[in-house]
Design a protein around this motif. Structure first.
Motif, PDB file in Angstrom:
ATOM      1  N   ILE A   6       2.905   7.881  17.499  1.00 57.29           N
ATOM      2  CA  ILE A   6       1.454   8.026  17.541  1.00 57.29           C
ATOM      3  C   ILE A   6       0.803   6.790  18.157  1.00 57.29           C
ATOM      4  CG2 ILE A   6      -0.595   8.181  16.060  1.00 57.29           C
ATOM      5  CD1 ILE A   6       0.982  10.036  14.262  1.00 57.29           C
ATOM      6  N   SER A  60       5.457  15.445  17.456  1.00 56.35           N
ATOM      7  CA  SER A  60       6.850  15.061  17.714  1.00 56.35           C
ATOM      8  C   SER A  60       7.391  14.113  16.636  1.00 56.35           C
ATOM      9  CB  SER A  60       6.961  14.389  19.079  1.00 56.35           C
ATOM     10  OG  SER A  60       6.436  13.079  19.027  1.00 56.35           O
ATOM     11  N   ILE A  96      -6.228  -0.393   7.021  1.00 56.06           N
ATOM     12  CA  ILE A  96      -6.788   0.458   8.074  1.00 56.06           C
ATOM     13  C   ILE A  96      -7.622   1.550   7.405  1.00 56.06           C
ATOM     14  CG2 ILE A  96      -6.307   2.085   9.938  1.00 56.06           C
ATOM     15  CD1 ILE A  96      -3.797   0.537  10.523  1.00 56.06           C
ATOM     16  N   PRO A 124       8.745   2.043  16.056  1.00 55.37           N
ATOM     17  CA  PRO A 124       9.173   3.420  15.814  1.00 55.37           C
ATOM     18  C   PRO A 124       8.091   4.491  16.013  1.00 55.37           C
ATOM     19  CG  PRO A 124       8.857   2.262  13.729  1.00 55.37           C
ATOM     20  CD  PRO A 124       8.628   1.256  14.803  1.00 55.37           C
ATOM     21  N   GLN A 156       3.465  14.988   4.716  1.00 59.44           N
ATOM     22  CA  GLN A 156       3.300  13.946   3.702  1.00 59.44           C
ATOM     23  C   GLN A 156       2.802  12.635   4.310  1.00 59.44           C
ATOM     24  OE1 GLN A 156       3.529  14.247   0.492  1.00 59.44           O
ATOM     25  NE2 GLN A 156       3.418  12.090  -0.083  1.00 59.44           N
ATOM     26  N   GLY A 157       3.272  12.322   5.496  1.00 56.84           N
ATOM     27  CA  GLY A 157       2.953  11.025   6.111  1.00 56.84           C
ATOM     28  C   GLY A 157       1.542  11.010   6.673  1.00 56.84           C
ATOM     29  N   TRP A 200      13.427  15.272  13.562  1.00 61.52           N
ATOM     30  CA  TRP A 200      13.785  14.255  12.618  1.00 61.52           C
ATOM     31  C   TRP A 200      14.530  13.109  13.316  1.00 61.52           C
ATOM     32  CZ3 TRP A 200      17.969  14.900   8.272  1.00 61.52           C
ATOM     33  CH2 TRP A 200      17.808  13.861   7.337  1.00 61.52           C
ATOM     34  N   LEU A 209       0.841  -1.209   0.000  1.00 60.01           N
ATOM     35  CA  LEU A 209       0.000   0.000   0.000  1.00 60.01           C
ATOM     36  C   LEU A 209       0.866   1.246   0.000  1.00 60.01           C
ATOM     37  CD1 LEU A 209      -2.861  -0.387   2.608  1.00 60.01           C
ATOM     38  CD2 LEU A 209      -3.018  -0.336   0.113  1.00 60.01           C
ATOM     39  N   ARG A 227      12.879   0.864  12.489  1.00 59.92           N
ATOM     40  CA  ARG A 227      14.042   1.663  12.106  1.00 59.92           C
ATOM     41  C   ARG A 227      15.360   1.033  12.527  1.00 59.92           C
ATOM     42  NH1 ARG A 227      14.157   5.585   8.205  1.00 59.92           N
ATOM     43  NH2 ARG A 227      11.965   5.722   7.744  1.00 59.92           N
ATOM     44  N   CYS A 237       1.653   1.652  10.530  1.00 60.79           N
ATOM     45  CA  CYS A 237       2.117   0.457   9.814  1.00 60.79           C
ATOM     46  C   CYS A 237       3.552   0.595   9.330  1.00 60.79           C
ATOM     47  CB  CYS A 237       1.199   0.172   8.638  1.00 60.79           C
ATOM     48  SG  CYS A 237      -0.488  -0.161   9.164  1.00 60.79           S
TER      49      CYS A 237
HETATM   50  C1  LIG Z   1      13.305  10.248   8.252  1.00 56.14           C
HETATM   51  C2  LIG Z   1      12.066   9.806   8.943  1.00 56.14           C
HETATM   52  C3  LIG Z   1      11.877  10.118  10.277  1.00 56.14           C
HETATM   53  C4  LIG Z   1      10.731   9.713  10.935  1.00 56.14           C
HETATM   54  N1  LIG Z   1      10.563  10.017  12.244  1.00 56.14           N
HETATM   55  C5  LIG Z   1       9.444   9.571  12.892  1.00 56.14           C
HETATM   56  C6  LIG Z   1       9.235   9.833  14.275  1.00 56.14           C
HETATM   57  O1  LIG Z   1      10.013  10.503  14.910  1.00 56.14           O
HETATM   58  N2  LIG Z   1       8.130   9.305  14.869  1.00 56.14           N
HETATM   59  C7  LIG Z   1       7.218   8.588  14.186  1.00 56.14           C
HETATM   60  O2  LIG Z   1       6.225   8.168  14.754  1.00 56.14           O
HETATM   61  N3  LIG Z   1       7.390   8.342  12.873  1.00 56.14           N
HETATM   62  C8  LIG Z   1       8.479   8.810  12.225  1.00 56.14           C
HETATM   63  N4  LIG Z   1       8.640   8.554  10.896  1.00 56.14           N
HETATM   64  C9  LIG Z   1       7.668   7.733  10.241  1.00 56.14           C
HETATM   65  C10 LIG Z   1       6.627   8.544   9.565  1.00 56.14           C
HETATM   66  O3  LIG Z   1       5.774   9.082  10.494  1.00 56.14           O
HETATM   67  C11 LIG Z   1       5.934   7.580   8.656  1.00 56.14           C
HETATM   68  O4  LIG Z   1       6.837   7.333   7.592  1.00 56.14           O
HETATM   69  C12 LIG Z   1       4.661   8.101   8.086  1.00 56.14           C
HETATM   70  O5  LIG Z   1       3.740   8.427   9.065  1.00 56.14           O
HETATM   71  C13 LIG Z   1       4.099   7.013   7.220  1.00 56.14           C
HETATM   72  O6  LIG Z   1       2.992   7.495   6.546  1.00 56.14           O
HETATM   73  P1  LIG Z   1       2.851   7.371   4.982  1.00 56.14           P
HETATM   74  O7  LIG Z   1       1.478   7.766   4.700  1.00 56.14           O
HETATM   75  O8  LIG Z   1       3.911   8.114   4.300  1.00 56.14           O
HETATM   76  O9  LIG Z   1       3.059   5.807   4.843  1.00 56.14           O
HETATM   77  P2  LIG Z   1       3.541   4.973   3.594  1.00 56.14           P
HETATM   78  O10 LIG Z   1       5.002   5.104   3.423  1.00 56.14           O
HETATM   79  O11 LIG Z   1       2.702   5.226   2.436  1.00 56.14           O
HETATM   80  O12 LIG Z   1       3.222   3.532   4.156  1.00 56.14           O
HETATM   81  C14 LIG Z   1       3.961   2.988   5.224  1.00 56.14           C
HETATM   82  C15 LIG Z   1       3.508   1.530   5.457  1.00 56.14           C
HETATM   83  O13 LIG Z   1       2.197   1.518   5.967  1.00 56.14           O
HETATM   84  C16 LIG Z   1       1.345   0.775   5.128  1.00 56.14           C
HETATM   85  N5  LIG Z   1       0.086   1.495   5.114  1.00 56.14           N
HETATM   86  C17 LIG Z   1      -0.107   2.795   4.820  1.00 56.14           C
HETATM   87  N6  LIG Z   1      -1.396   3.126   4.984  1.00 56.14           N
HETATM   88  C18 LIG Z   1      -2.035   2.027   5.390  1.00 56.14           C
HETATM   89  C19 LIG Z   1      -3.376   1.731   5.718  1.00 56.14           C
HETATM   90  N7  LIG Z   1      -4.338   2.650   5.662  1.00 56.14           N
HETATM   91  N8  LIG Z   1      -3.683   0.476   6.094  1.00 56.14           N
HETATM   92  C20 LIG Z   1      -2.755  -0.496   6.151  1.00 56.14           C
HETATM   93  N9  LIG Z   1      -1.481  -0.268   5.859  1.00 56.14           N
HETATM   94  C21 LIG Z   1      -1.099   0.981   5.485  1.00 56.14           C
HETATM   95  C22 LIG Z   1       2.046   0.713   3.798  1.00 56.14           C
HETATM   96  O14 LIG Z   1       1.719  -0.452   3.106  1.00 56.14           O
HETATM   97  C23 LIG Z   1       3.490   0.731   4.197  1.00 56.14           C
HETATM   98  O15 LIG Z   1       3.966  -0.556   4.508  1.00 56.14           O
HETATM   99  C24 LIG Z   1       9.757   8.992  10.219  1.00 56.14           C
HETATM  100  C25 LIG Z   1       9.931   8.697   8.871  1.00 56.14           C
HETATM  101  C26 LIG Z   1      11.071   9.100   8.228  1.00 56.14           C
HETATM  102  C27 LIG Z   1      11.215   8.771   6.783  1.00 56.14           C
END
Ligand SMILES: Cc1cc2nc3c(=O)[nH]c(=O)nc-3n(C[C@H](O)[C@H](O)[C@H](O)COP(=O)(O)OP(=O)(O)OC[C@H]3O[C@@H](n4cnc5c(N)ncnc54)[C@H](O)[C@@H]3O)c2cc1C
Lengths: 768, 326
Positions: free
Chosen positions: B164, B99, B211, B161, B108-109, B236, B27, B120, B116
């Motif tokens: 939330i 945070s 989800i 990691p 973006q996230g 970060w 996904l 890390r 999911c």
């Molecule tokens: C450099 C870096 C630093 C970060 N620091 C933090 C931090 O400090 N704290 C923290 O909590 N997070 C951190 N993150 C994580 C970040 O919050 C997540 O990458 C982001 O929230 C993921 O969301 P996305 O929509 O981009 O997911 P995607 O990259 O699109 O998906 C991530 C995974 O989730 C799955 N997925 C996505 N949506 C769904 C859904 N609705 N149902 C089922 N599966 C799903 C996808 O298949 C994939 O495996 C960091 C990320 C990076 C790259």
């Protein structure tokens, strides 16, 4: 030659130049004095628009017709023998044009670091094993996966202690000691006996990795026998000569261009293996080749500040006067000889007045990427030990840390036979900084805030930098055109510090022009004059006086023309801004109205860098002050404010000066609090090979108040612009200033970098 | 470099789950984690299914009948951090979202992606054939484990990691899913898979399960809830230690509480012993100390992460003291 000459050579990668033109005694150029028109102002980058708009073409932006993309296959082990490389599957992949490796003698010249470009025994993870050139980066990446290498894994060592243990695996056949060195003056034993108080400690610093914004790499193109290389470099001429030497080409056959480049801190002083690989692949394929190493490869292979272990002992009389300094430092070069302990003892022997000093250095091989000079090599590490030891000594003497330092200010360089300094910069930095920071009040106030779990602390540290005087060789040409605009031609790279802007300001100042009348061409061996790499904080003190000299040569010719045109004697005409007047003031001429200039179209002025005076030590100084809070329950350190006072002679551009201070402190914060190479114990592989796990500081790690506080003076003995180097002194005192403030807050002395909750919290719980 | 894959953008949720059920499809929500994993070769895929073109609105944040909130899985992390209602009623969640990572990544996230995301651990992400990736061992056991878990580790010693997820656990949230078999609801505290059950999966979502939203119960609204995170650098960066606290206070007395930790265990870690130590007590220095210690009573640090025990104790104590002071 005193040792510092050889060390300079070592860190700059260049031969000392002993036959510079002329003698400073014959130098008739008047200093600029206090009143300058352009110099000293805050001025934005003359190429700022190009840089932020994307118009500037960096080497990684260069695109040429027929361009191929290259990639390097690195050894996945810290130590391995290559039994065979089978590239046949890669070569069969459509779009792959060439694969080279150690199996290919013609593609594998000797390399100055030792060995060849591709070695049969790889001594660090990421060491190049093979390289491909392909139609695009994706095919190149796929091709790398199809190169079959059979490795025999060898035992490895990844820390200095194990490297020196009996029976340790050997990085090189001769063993794991690169070299040892020692220094002494006076009588250490006697000095220790004279002392009322002694302190000692063992400090360690982690390896800090070089990871500039623009990755390391180049684009190489052959036209017949003529090679042109666009390279992200600190010195185009250094790259030119290294490529020529390695490939056996005459200098005239190699042109290196690096108009823009995206940052470097020592790791781009010289050509890289990538420069050779790209050139060889371009020759092989008859196509231009682009090769930029990946971020992971940057962290693995592009150099680092070597990790150190330093033992220091300071001894002093009851009044604070130092009687003895003993320093033993060990640093790791990595897998090849790379200055692991280079300059590591300099602050111990050269910062403070002390008659009895003994130092010992040991440089060690380990199976990890080779070190490279990194912004104030040796000094940053040594400051962490020396300036914390001074802080400990002050406490033991019940003296204020500022007062203790002021008690020990030398008049000349202690490690250069007390060669007199041109300024009292160390004292000025400490006094002015302490005053503007509000040192005494802040210390007293912090001492009152010791109740809760959050403790407040205030600390400081000082530094000097033994180069930063600049010197020959350097040639510059300034051309003044008939319309009154001028072109500056110099070889030096602007590595992001604002060199172009600063030098344009020098031209504008001297020729009485506005800044927008100046164009700058630089960093191209094909069209620009000779310059050594921009490093060692020597670019301003090397280039700026030379640029001014070229302007003076232009003015000399203009005065000749004016005297003829006005029918006045040569000594009857003078410059007044952008005009020439007769000394009596009756007659004047605009430059553009010079008949001879309108006919001749251009006046060419040649500047050559002259020798520095040899009866003084031209040295920049620094002091930094820090106020912070430590959460003793979590080990978190929160920087509240910092101030950096620097004496580097004349401030040419206040904006680029402040940029250096802010950047230097930021880098120092990374070194102190967040950065450090982590090598996996059981495999020797790099754990933090990316920008997430390797923690560069972010904007939120910088204190909200960060003040640049230059000591305003013109060091006219230094050179004809009165300016010295700044880029390294700004980063040296940061870590110990922070560490001393942490100690002030908590009573726990940070003995190792990076200082973070991992290290600090257990000790806070133990010791408080 | 990214592997070659097909990219599809279904408009109907049932098509998403149908396609997701096939092969090794992945996904794509915001892509911030997925693309990094694919780039770095952590795993590979032949099909990426976007959630970006759905007709049904997975971005919405809406009130529920019980006075709670339902948050769409595609709501951006930044929005969770900034939403006025969340900040007011569920401050721990807003603080946890704020945070996360960096402003760009929060923009973006998405919420679902955050829950999911892949671990890390530098062995998992790096050039090591570790257990979670199908290899035979956890490299952290004898290696560089300063950031690894002190609770709940077996076979694999990652920390989860997400910042939330612990906030959602502390707020007793529920995860709503869709799948080829229809949807279901999972307690936030049951969403993640401990390595003792399967060291190769991070969640209990089944193949093809997505989800859809997250429900925050009305009963948890307007409680004293906080999230605080300690990290090695201030932006970060993932948690060295994070704590989500949810107290039902009656003056100084704790009627009820939920405490969940980040950076402690392979899953968001509910500190049940600490909750027991705190429930029914008044917030005195002694209770606070007992609670903090109870949270770490089962801690079993590795060779380099013993500092986390004191860190969690200090963090929990600090948060409870602040609760007592309000
Ligand atoms: C450099 C870096 C630093 C970060 N620091 C933090 C931090 O400090 N704290 C923290 O909590 N997070 C951190 N993150 C994580 C970040 O919050 C997540 O990458 C982001 O929230 C993921 O969301 P996305 O929509 O981009 O997911 P995607 O990259 O699109 O998906 C991530 C995974 O989730 C799955 N997925 C996505 N949506 C769904 C859904 N609705 N149902 C089922 N599966 C799903 C996808 O298949 C994939 O495996 C960091 C990320 C990076 C790259």
């Amino acid at each position: 030659m005193p040792t510092e000459e050889t060390e300079t050579q070592n860190i700059e990668g260049q031969t000392p130049f002993t036959q510079a033109p002329d003698n400073p005694a014959e130098d008739k150029a008047e200093p600029w004095g206090e009143q300058t028109r352009i110099v000293g102002r805050r001025h934005g980058r003359i190429d700022g628009f190009e840089r932020v708009s994307g118009g500037a073409v960096y080497p990684s932006d260069v695109s040429l017709p027929g361009l191929l993309h290259a990639a390097i296959l690195g050894c996945p082990y810290p130590h391995a023998r290559i039994k065979g490389v089978d590239a046949s599957a890669a070569l069969k992949l459509p779009g792959v044009h060439a694969v080279i490796s150690s199996a290919d003698a013609d593609a594998n010249p000797e390399w100055h670091q030792g060995g060849r470009i591709f070695n049969d025994t790889c001594r660090y993870e990421g060491e190049p094993v093979a390289a491909v050139a392909a139609d695009n980066p994706y095919i190149a990446a796929d091709a790398l996966k199809r190169i079959l290498v059979s490795y025999e894994e060898l035992p490895y060592v990844s820390d200095m202690e194990s490297a020196l243990a009996d029976g340790a695996p050997k990085v090189h056949p001769d063993g794991n000691t690169v070299k040892t060195d020692s220094y002494s003056r006076g009588d250490l034993k006697q000095g220790l006996e004279q002392a009322a108080v002694q302190v000692s400690g063992q400090y360690r610093t982690a390896s800090e990795m070089q990871t500039p914004l623009e990755r390391h790499g180049c684009v190489a193109r052959w036209e017949g026998d003529q090679l042109t290389v666009w390279e992200s470099t600190q010195g185009v001429y250094a790259v030119q000569s290294r490529i020529a030497e390695t490939l056996g080409l005459p200098l005239t056959r190699v042109r290196v261009i690096g108009h823009y480049m995206g940052g470097a801190f020592g790791s781009k002083l010289d050509a890289g293996g990538y420069s050779i690989i790209a050139s060889v692949l371009a020759k092989r394929t008859g196509r231009p080749v682009k090769l930029f190493v990946s971020r992971e490869q940057t962290l693995l292979t592009m150099g680092n500040r070597p990790p150190t272990r330093m033992d220091i002992r300071l001894a002093a009389r009851q009044d604070g006067g130092l009687t003895a300094i003993e320093f033993t430092g060990r640093g790791a070069s990595g897998a090849y000889s790379a200055g692991g302990a280079s300059l590591l003892d300099w602050l111990a022997k050269d910062l403070y007045q002390c008659d009895n000093v003994a130092t010992e250095l040991e440089d060690v091989y380990i199976n990890a990427g080779p070190a490279r000079p990194f912004r104030a090599p040796g000094y940053v590490q040594c400051a962490f030990a020396v300036e914390q030891a001074m802080d400990a000594l002050a406490e033991k003497l019940n003296m204020d840390p500022v007062a203790l330092r002021l008690k020990n200010i030398p008049k000349g360089s202690p490690a250069k036979d007390n060669l007199p300094y041109t300024t009292d910069g160390l004292r000025l930095c400490i006094e002015q900084g302490a005053q503007h920071f509000g040192w005494e009040a802040a210390r007293a106030e912090a001492a009152k805030r010791q109740d809760g779990p959050i403790k407040r602390g205030v600390g400081m540290a000082a530094a000097n930098w033994f180069v930063g005087d600049g010197g020959p060789p350097c040639t510059v040409i300034v051309r003044l055109y008939a319309d009154g605009t001028a072109n500056l031609n110099m070889g030096a790279s602007d590595i992001g510090t604002g060199t172009r802007t600063v030098m344009a300001m020098v031209v504008a100042e001297e020729l009485g022009l506005e800044l927008d009348a100046i164009s700058v061409e630089n960093a191209d061996t094909g069209t620009c004059q000779y310059a050594t790499p921009s490093g060692g904080s020597k670019t301003v003190p090397t280039e700026a006086p030379t640029v001014r000299r070229a302007c003076l040569a232009v003015k000399d010719q203009l005065l000749d023309m004016a005297a003829k045109q006005l029918g006045a004697g040569r000594d009857q005409v003078v410059f007044a801004g952008s005009e020439i007047r007769t000394a009596d003031g009756f007659e004047s001429l605009k430059i553009r109205d010079l008949d001879r200039l309108s006919n001749q179209k251009v006046v060419v002025g040649l500047g050559e860098r002259r020798h520095n005076p040899d009866d003084v030590s031209i040295t920049p100084f620094a002091a930094q002050f820090c106020e912070l809070e430590v959460n003793t329950r979590t080990g978190e350190v929160k920087l509240l404010r910092m101030l950096g006072a620097n004496e580097s002679g004349r401030v040419i551009n206040r904006l680029t000066w402040d940029n250096q201070l802010i950047g230097g402190v930021t880098m120092g914060i990374g070194f102190a609090l967040t950065e450090g190479r982590v090598l996996d114990g059981p495999t020797g592989k790099l754990c933090n090979a990316n920008w997430h796990d390797y923690k560069l500081p972010t904007a939120l790690d910088i204190p909200p108040e960060l003040i640049s506080d230059p000591v305003m003076l013109n060091d006219d003995q230094a050179n004809i612009v009165g300016a010295k180097g700044l880029g390294e002194p700004v980063t040296i005192p940061t870590a110990p200033a922070i560490a001393n403030a942490i100690y002030h807050a908590t009573g726990v002395r940070p003995m190792a970098t990076p200082i973070n909750p991992l290290d600090l919290l257990p000790r806070l719980n133990q010791e408080t | 470099m990214l592997p070659a894959f097909a990219y599809i953008r279904p408009t109907r949720l049932q098509d998403v789950v149908a396609r997701l059920n096939q092969g090794d499809a992945q996904l794509h929500a915001g892509g911030t984690d997925l693309l990094g994993c694919l780039h770095d070769g952590v795993f590979t895929t032949d099909m990426v299914i976007s959630l970006g073109a759905l007709e049904s609105d997975l971005n919405a944040i809406r009130q529920t009948e019980d006075g709670g909130l339902e948050l769409g899985a595609m709501a951006r992390v930044a929005r969770i951090a900034e939403d006025a209602t969340i900040r007011q009623r569920y401050p721990a969640l807003a603080q946890a979202a704020a945070s996360v990572a960096s402003p760009q990544l929060r923009n973006q996230g998405t919420l679902g992606g955050n829950l999911c995301q892949k671990p890390r651990c530098w062995y998992y992400r790096g050039d090591f054939a570790c257990l979670r990736k199908g290899g035979f061992k956890c490299f952290a056991v004898n290696g560089e484990n300063q950031y690894h878990c002190i609770l709940g580790g077996t076979d694999c010693f990652i920390v989860h990691p997400s910042d939330i997820a612990p906030a959602l656990v502390a707020l007793d949230a529920e995860i709503k899913t869709a799948s080829p078999q229809g949807g279901r609801r999972i307690a936030a505290s049951d969403l993640h898979m401990p390595p003792s059950e399967d060291p190769r999966r991070e969640t209990r979502l089944k193949d093809g399960e997505v989800i859809v939203s997250i429900r925050l119960p009305g009963a948890m609204a307007n409680r004293y809830s906080r999230y605080r995170k300690v990290r090695a650098r201030q932006a970060w960066d993932f948690a060295l230690a994070g704590c989500a606290l949810n107290l039902d206070l009656d003056g100084d007395q704790v009627r009820d509480c939920r405490i969940a930790l980040a950076g402690a265990a392979p899953v968001p870690w509910r500190a049940q012993a600490a909750e027991q130590a705190l429930k029914g007590q008044t917030l005195t220095a002694a209770t606070i100390r007992n609670t903090a210690q109870a949270a770490m009573a089962d801690a079993d640090p590795m060779s380099q992460n013993g500092y986390k025990v004191a860190l969690f104790e200090g963090l929990i104590a600090e948060m409870l003291e602040q609760a007592a002071a309000t």
